[in-house]
Design an enzyme around this catalytic site. Structure first.
Site, short mmCIF file in Angstrom:
data_model
loop_
_atom_site.label_atom_id
_atom_site.label_comp_id
_atom_site.label_asym_id
_atom_site.label_seq_id
_atom_site.Cartn_x
_atom_site.Cartn_y
_atom_site.Cartn_z
CE LYS A 33 18.81 32.46 -81.84
NZ LYS A 33 17.92 33.55 -82.81
CG ASP A 34 20.26 29.70 -77.79
OD1 ASP A 34 19.83 30.69 -77.89
OD2 ASP A 34 20.42 28.87 -78.33
NE ARG A 84 17.33 39.12 -82.43
CZ ARG A 84 16.83 38.43 -83.79
NH1 ARG A 84 17.28 39.70 -84.43
NH2 ARG A 84 16.37 37.39 -83.47
NE ARG A 85 14.06 36.08 -84.15
CZ ARG A 85 14.34 34.60 -84.29
NH1 ARG A 85 12.83 33.96 -83.18
NH2 ARG A 85 15.43 34.35 -84.18
NE ARG A 102 7.71 32.77 -72.64
CZ ARG A 102 9.20 33.05 -72.69
NH1 ARG A 102 10.51 33.45 -73.14
NH2 ARG A 102 8.57 34.54 -72.43
N GLY A 103 7.81 27.69 -76.66
CA GLY A 103 7.95 26.01 -77.10
C GLY A 103 9.50 26.56 -78.30
CG ASN A 104 10.08 21.63 -79.67
OD1 ASN A 104 8.84 21.95 -80.21
ND2 ASN A 104 10.25 20.52 -78.80
NE ARG A 108 9.10 29.18 -79.75
CZ ARG A 108 9.80 29.82 -79.60
NH1 ARG A 108 9.41 31.21 -79.88
NH2 ARG A 108 10.15 30.32 -78.14
CB CYS A 196 20.38 35.25 -74.44
SG CYS A 196 19.95 33.89 -73.06
#
Ligand code: DPM
Length: 296
Positions: A33-34, A84-85, A102-104, A108, A196
């Protein structure tokens, strides 16, 4: 996550080719998806592995353990940076508020658990599962609540397009059903000229040789949207001869061991569905969403 994903593909390859030694150099493992629908020249997606659960999931703050989104109190804050969400869930759950996070993944989850800023956050079920945090999934969002992102849940292996040896090797990792679903989704995205970070969402189903694609576009608050479903047959026999079309890319994917006609049908389905939405005004919805988002 990049390293865990890469290691999982290397493990599958080691099982298939026990005599080979794998250093982490010739392949790049990504979340599909990326990856853009057009790869840089010279590169291709040589494998799309069997898709994990493609749905989105809700991870709740420990104090909301056992709840669902509809049970959360008025004005509860939900963390997501996905347009999207946010678009779909704002419409579906108007009593909730949505804020960027934000963040990985690790960051999160930490922000969720160790502060009081968010009542819950939305993440892809597949990413949580890969990281070993499946137990944190408090609620899976059905496609009625939230359609997923193009390619969500599938791992892709990027290789040099002309490196036949590597291409042949990784092509054993292709999952034919996942390839066809993802070609349709990516063709839909490409025709819409989505990137994206646009509110575009899909749901695909492959059953009895029929591929069903639902696709939608949303305004940022979800108040305006277009959603349609189309289907096509993808039941074609494998061609045995190595024709000149072997290396044809479909939206950046090279899948030698999946019937070319089926790939073409899947790509045409995505294009046709996008064209249908464009004829109903999708371009306007997306360009307004893009402008508003850029201005944020
Ligand atoms: C893309 C989006 C997000 C990622 C946008 C979307 C989520 C961004 C966010 C295109 N890439 O989904 O609408 O929540 O702020 C990403 C994740 C994974 C791959 C994490 C996630 C893991 C799942 C997978 C980030 N990319 O979506 O929770 O491999 O499909």
């Amino acid at each position: 996550m990049a390293r865990i994903q890469t290691d999982s593909v290397v493990m599958m390859l080691r099982e298939l080719y026990p005599d080979l030694c794998f250093e982490i150099v010739d392949l790049v493992v990504h979340s599909l998806k990326d990856l853009p629908t057009c790869l840089p020249p010279g590169f291709t997606i040589g494998a799309v592995c069997k898709r994990e659960n493609p749905l989105d999931a809700v991870v709740f703050h420990p104090k909301n353990c056992g709840k669902t989104l509809s049970l959360l109190p008025e004005k509860s804050v939900i963390g997501t940076s996905s347009l999207r969400r946010a678009a779909q869930l704002k419409k579906k759950f108007p009593h909730l508020e949505f804020r960027d996070i934000r963040g990985n993944l690790n960051t999160r989850l930490k922000k969720l658990d160790e502060k009081e800023d968010f009542s819950a956050i939305i993440l892809a079920a597949a990413g949580l599962k890969r990281m070993g945090w499946e137990s944190r999934i408090g609620q899976l969002l059905s496609p009625e609540d939230c359609l997923y992102a193009v390619g969500q849940g599938a791992l892709a292996v990027e290789v040099r397009a002309k490196d036949q040896e590597i291409l042949n090797m990784v092509s054993a990792l292709h999952d034919a059903d996942t390839v066809l679903c993802c070609i349709a989704e990516r063709a839909f995205m490409k025709r819409l000229e989505g990137g994206c970070s646009v509110p575009v969402a899909v749901n695909t189903l492959l059953k009895d040789g029929q591929l069903y694609l639902t696709g939608a576009v949303y305004s940022l608050d979800g108040s305006d949207s277009l959603k349609e479903t189309m289907q096509t047959s993808v039941s074609y026999p494998h061609q045995n001869e190595d024709g000149p079309n072997d290396d044809v890319q479909h939206v950046g994917i090279t899948a030698k061991n999946v019937p070319g006609q089926a790939q073409e049908a899947a790509e045409n389905l995505g294009v046709a569905l996008a064209s249908l939405l464009l004829s109903k005004g999708a371009k306007h919805i997306l360009s307004v969403a893009r402008q508003l988002n850029d201005a944020r």
